[in-house]
Design a protein around this motif. Structure first.
Motif, PDB file in Angstrom:
ATOM      1  N   GLN A   1       7.909  64.340 -43.839  1.00  0.00           N
ATOM      2  CA  GLN A   1       5.815  64.392 -44.247  1.00  0.00           C
ATOM      3  C   GLN A   1       5.296  64.853 -43.378  1.00  0.00           C
ATOM      4  OE1 GLN A   1       7.936  61.376 -44.933  1.00  0.00           O
ATOM      5  NE2 GLN A   1       8.432  61.648 -46.415  1.00  0.00           N
ATOM      6  N   VAL A   2       5.323  64.531 -42.135  1.00  0.00           N
ATOM      7  CA  VAL A   2       4.357  64.766 -40.985  1.00  0.00           C
ATOM      8  C   VAL A   2       5.063  66.901 -41.109  1.00  0.00           C
ATOM      9  CG1 VAL A   2       4.061  65.335 -38.811  1.00  0.00           C
ATOM     10  CG2 VAL A   2       3.853  62.903 -39.799  1.00  0.00           C
ATOM     11  N   SER A   3       6.700  67.090 -40.782  1.00  0.00           N
ATOM     12  CA  SER A   3       7.027  68.742 -40.054  1.00  0.00           C
ATOM     13  C   SER A   3       6.309  68.889 -41.784  1.00  0.00           C
ATOM     14  CB  SER A   3       8.121  68.136 -40.422  1.00  0.00           C
ATOM     15  OG  SER A   3       8.400  67.385 -39.423  1.00  0.00           O
ATOM     16  N   ARG A   4       6.290  68.926 -43.438  1.00  0.00           N
ATOM     17  CA  ARG A   4       5.458  68.805 -43.638  1.00  0.00           C
ATOM     18  C   ARG A   4       4.176  69.647 -44.091  1.00  0.00           C
ATOM     19  NH1 ARG A   4       7.867  66.395 -49.058  1.00  0.00           N
ATOM     20  NH2 ARG A   4       6.945  67.906 -50.289  1.00  0.00           N
ATOM     21  N   LEU A   5       3.373  69.349 -43.195  1.00  0.00           N
ATOM     22  CA  LEU A   5       2.403  68.557 -43.355  1.00  0.00           C
ATOM     23  C   LEU A   5       1.967  69.730 -42.731  1.00  0.00           C
ATOM     24  CD1 LEU A   5      -0.503  67.878 -44.013  1.00  0.00           C
ATOM     25  CD2 LEU A   5       0.018  66.299 -42.347  1.00  0.00           C
ATOM     26  N   VAL A   6       2.870  70.021 -41.101  1.00  0.00           N
ATOM     27  CA  VAL A   6       2.542  71.109 -39.700  1.00  0.00           C
ATOM     28  C   VAL A   6       3.355  72.593 -40.901  1.00  0.00           C
ATOM     29  CG1 VAL A   6       3.133  71.793 -38.151  1.00  0.00           C
ATOM     30  CG2 VAL A   6       2.368  69.633 -38.281  1.00  0.00           C
ATOM     31  N   GLU A   7       4.116  72.289 -42.161  1.00  0.00           N
ATOM     32  CA  GLU A   7       4.057  73.926 -42.206  1.00  0.00           C
ATOM     33  C   GLU A   7       3.596  74.322 -43.053  1.00  0.00           C
ATOM     34  OE1 GLU A   7       8.479  75.038 -45.169  1.00  0.00           O
ATOM     35  OE2 GLU A   7       8.574  73.873 -43.925  1.00  0.00           O
ATOM     36  N   ASN A   8       3.092  73.114 -43.760  1.00  0.00           N
ATOM     37  CA  ASN A   8       1.527  73.636 -45.033  1.00  0.00           C
ATOM     38  C   ASN A   8       0.479  74.083 -44.641  1.00  0.00           C
ATOM     39  OD1 ASN A   8       3.213  74.153 -47.857  1.00  0.00           O
ATOM     40  ND2 ASN A   8       4.436  72.333 -46.667  1.00  0.00           N
ATOM     41  N   PHE A   9       0.116  73.245 -43.633  1.00  0.00           N
ATOM     42  CA  PHE A   9      -1.384  73.594 -43.060  1.00  0.00           C
ATOM     43  C   PHE A   9      -1.176  73.306 -42.038  1.00  0.00           C
ATOM     44  CE2 PHE A   9      -1.604  70.483 -47.137  1.00  0.00           C
ATOM     45  CZ  PHE A   9      -2.470  70.788 -47.936  1.00  0.00           C
ATOM     46  N   GLY A  10      -0.498  73.497 -40.983  1.00  0.00           N
ATOM     47  CA  GLY A  10      -1.026  73.811 -39.783  1.00  0.00           C
ATOM     48  C   GLY A  10      -0.340  72.846 -38.705  1.00  0.00           C
ATOM     49  N   VAL A  11      -0.870  72.662 -37.927  1.00  0.00           N
ATOM     50  CA  VAL A  11      -0.841  71.552 -36.782  1.00  0.00           C
ATOM     51  C   VAL A  11      -2.701  71.358 -36.889  1.00  0.00           C
ATOM     52  CG1 VAL A  11       0.940  71.899 -35.115  1.00  0.00           C
ATOM     53  CG2 VAL A  11      -1.623  73.211 -34.673  1.00  0.00           C
ATOM     54  N   GLY A  12      -2.705  70.142 -36.438  1.00  0.00           N
ATOM     55  CA  GLY A  12      -4.053  69.586 -36.427  1.00  0.00           C
ATOM     56  C   GLY A  12      -4.343  68.434 -37.328  1.00  0.00           C
TER      57      GLY A  12
ATOM     58  N   SER B   1      -4.900  61.439 -51.405  1.00  0.00           N
ATOM     59  CA  SER B   1      -4.132  63.181 -51.621  1.00  0.00           C
ATOM     60  C   SER B   1      -5.278  63.988 -50.883  1.00  0.00           C
ATOM     61  CB  SER B   1      -3.769  63.434 -52.860  1.00  0.00           C
ATOM     62  OG  SER B   1      -3.669  62.753 -53.626  1.00  0.00           O
ATOM     63  N   ARG B   2      -4.196  65.146 -50.577  1.00  0.00           N
ATOM     64  CA  ARG B   2      -5.213  65.790 -49.613  1.00  0.00           C
ATOM     65  C   ARG B   2      -6.609  66.646 -50.315  1.00  0.00           C
ATOM     66  NH1 ARG B   2      -4.547  66.708 -44.566  1.00  0.00           N
ATOM     67  NH2 ARG B   2      -2.618  65.038 -44.630  1.00  0.00           N
ATOM     68  N   CYS B   3      -7.501  67.029 -49.958  1.00  0.00           N
ATOM     69  CA  CYS B   3      -7.865  67.912 -50.869  1.00  0.00           C
ATOM     70  C   CYS B   3      -7.773  69.374 -50.736  1.00  0.00           C
ATOM     71  CB  CYS B   3      -9.884  68.023 -50.351  1.00  0.00           C
ATOM     72  SG  CYS B   3     -10.543  68.859 -51.418  1.00  0.00           S
ATOM     73  N   SER B   4      -7.103  70.075 -51.540  1.00  0.00           N
ATOM     74  CA  SER B   4      -6.623  71.731 -51.485  1.00  0.00           C
ATOM     75  C   SER B   4      -8.401  72.311 -51.265  1.00  0.00           C
ATOM     76  CB  SER B   4      -6.660  72.289 -52.804  1.00  0.00           C
ATOM     77  OG  SER B   4      -7.793  72.136 -54.279  1.00  0.00           O
ATOM     78  N   ASN B   5      -9.364  71.969 -51.434  1.00  0.00           N
ATOM     79  CA  ASN B   5     -10.209  72.618 -50.674  1.00  0.00           C
ATOM     80  C   ASN B   5     -10.633  72.889 -49.532  1.00  0.00           C
ATOM     81  OD1 ASN B   5     -12.788  74.937 -51.244  1.00  0.00           O
ATOM     82  ND2 ASN B   5     -14.322  72.591 -50.720  1.00  0.00           N
ATOM     83  N   THR B   6     -10.589  71.569 -49.000  1.00  0.00           N
ATOM     84  CA  THR B   6     -11.158  71.287 -47.693  1.00  0.00           C
ATOM     85  C   THR B   6     -10.364  71.082 -46.752  1.00  0.00           C
ATOM     86  OG1 THR B   6     -11.535  68.840 -48.138  1.00  0.00           O
ATOM     87  CG2 THR B   6     -12.978  70.010 -48.361  1.00  0.00           C
ATOM     88  N   GLY B   7      -9.021  70.620 -47.258  1.00  0.00           N
ATOM     89  CA  GLY B   7      -7.435  70.285 -46.959  1.00  0.00           C
ATOM     90  C   GLY B   7      -7.701  68.599 -46.024  1.00  0.00           C
TER      91      GLY B   7
ATOM     92  N   LEU C   1       4.907  57.942 -49.365  1.00  0.00           N
ATOM     93  CA  LEU C   1       5.429  59.267 -49.801  1.00  0.00           C
ATOM     94  C   LEU C   1       6.927  59.462 -49.332  1.00  0.00           C
ATOM     95  CD1 LEU C   1       2.740  59.109 -46.545  1.00  0.00           C
ATOM     96  CD2 LEU C   1       1.975  59.800 -48.729  1.00  0.00           C
ATOM     97  N   GLU C   2       7.380  58.997 -48.444  1.00  0.00           N
ATOM     98  CA  GLU C   2       8.801  59.657 -49.016  1.00  0.00           C
ATOM     99  C   GLU C   2       9.194  59.479 -50.443  1.00  0.00           C
ATOM    100  OE1 GLU C   2      12.019  59.375 -45.722  1.00  0.00           O
ATOM    101  OE2 GLU C   2      12.300  57.470 -47.131  1.00  0.00           O
ATOM    102  N   GLN C   3       8.937  58.427 -51.297  1.00  0.00           N
ATOM    103  CA  GLN C   3       8.833  58.584 -53.296  1.00  0.00           C
ATOM    104  C   GLN C   3       8.350  59.487 -53.106  1.00  0.00           C
ATOM    105  OE1 GLN C   3       9.118  54.313 -53.602  1.00  0.00           O
ATOM    106  NE2 GLN C   3      10.643  54.263 -51.830  1.00  0.00           N
ATOM    107  N   SER C   4       7.779  59.733 -53.200  1.00  0.00           N
ATOM    108  CA  SER C   4       6.497  61.237 -53.882  1.00  0.00           C
ATOM    109  C   SER C   4       6.765  62.212 -53.237  1.00  0.00           C
ATOM    110  CB  SER C   4       5.088  60.394 -53.810  1.00  0.00           C
ATOM    111  OG  SER C   4       4.064  60.571 -52.430  1.00  0.00           O
ATOM    112  N   GLY C   5       7.137  62.443 -52.706  1.00  0.00           N
ATOM    113  CA  GLY C   5       7.113  63.781 -51.860  1.00  0.00           C
ATOM    114  C   GLY C   5       5.750  64.700 -51.459  1.00  0.00           C
ATOM    115  N   LYS C   6       4.965  63.438 -51.237  1.00  0.00           N
ATOM    116  CA  LYS C   6       3.789  64.178 -50.906  1.00  0.00           C
ATOM    117  C   LYS C   6       3.772  63.890 -48.994  1.00  0.00           C
ATOM    118  CE  LYS C   6       1.333  63.649 -54.769  1.00  0.00           C
ATOM    119  NZ  LYS C   6       1.147  64.138 -54.640  1.00  0.00           N
ATOM    120  N   PHE C   7       2.663  65.046 -48.825  1.00  0.00           N
ATOM    121  CA  PHE C   7       2.706  65.155 -46.956  1.00  0.00           C
ATOM    122  C   PHE C   7       1.183  65.025 -46.760  1.00  0.00           C
ATOM    123  CE2 PHE C   7       4.303  68.949 -49.278  1.00  0.00           C
ATOM    124  CZ  PHE C   7       3.374  69.746 -49.137  1.00  0.00           C
TER     125      PHE C   7
END
Length: 180
Positions: free
Chosen positions: A90-101, A142-148, A174-180
């Motif tokens: 999940q953390v790797s996918r978060l970084v891949e999709n939104f960057g570090v931070g 869930s992560r907000c698509s507008n604010t991140g 998170l692993e079961q749902s595929g969320k990050f």
């Protein structure tokens, strides 16, 4: 968005303030979680440069992926840094999709169930169910698509750190749902 004039007041700067609403249930920011590319560099920054105390390090494993984390504190200010252990985590996918931070902001509340229920009624989606452990209850939006932004709503009853079982439950949900 339609604004009901009975519940709002328009100020000169164009800011809308709700006048009849219940005050938010948030007590304080409990901690800020950061997704990092290199946890050792993050630890060096927080300890050696910023002067935070390293409180704990964890290696969390789900069914197929994992994460490394480190918890820091200085004068009541808390940060948690996280690094994925595999590209699929999940953390790797978060970084891949939104960057570090920013991974999430944790807001302390009195009653997580009540807060989640109210926020769901207002339209906020959640990536987890309410997670309960000894002295700690939490849920993650869930992560907000507008604010991140993603929020954790947390209530502590005798637990100052984080409960291993809660972290494991979170990771598995998170692993079961595929969320990050």
């Amino acid at each position: 968005m339609e604004i009901d004039s009975r519940d709002t007041e328009l100020h000169d700067q164009g800011v809308v303030r709700t006048t009849n609403a219940t005050p938010p249930p948030y007590r304080r920011i409990d901690h800020i979680a950061l997704a990092v590319a290199d946890i050792e560099q993050a630890i060096a920054l927080f300890q050696n440069v910023l002067g935070f105390d390293l409180k704990r390090r964890l290696h969390v494993r789900g069914a197929t992926t994992g994460m490394l984390s480190a918890e820091f504190e200085a004068n009541g200010v808390k940060f948690v840094v996280c690094q994925g252990t595999e590209p699929e985590s999940q953390v790797s996918r978060l970084v891949e999709n939104f960057g570090v931070g920013l991974a999430h902001v944790a807001l302390e509340v009195e009653d997580v169930d009540e807060t989640v229920g109210e926020l769901r009624r207002k339209g906020l989606d959640f990536d987890t169910n309410v997670i309960r452990g000894p002295g700690l209850t939490q849920a993650f939006s869930s992560r907000c698509s507008n604010t991140g932004l993603s929020f954790e709503f947390i209530s502590r009853h005798g637990e100052d750190g984080f409960v291993d079982a809660n972290i494991q439950d979170l990771f598995q949900q998170l692993e079961q749902s595929g969320k990050f």
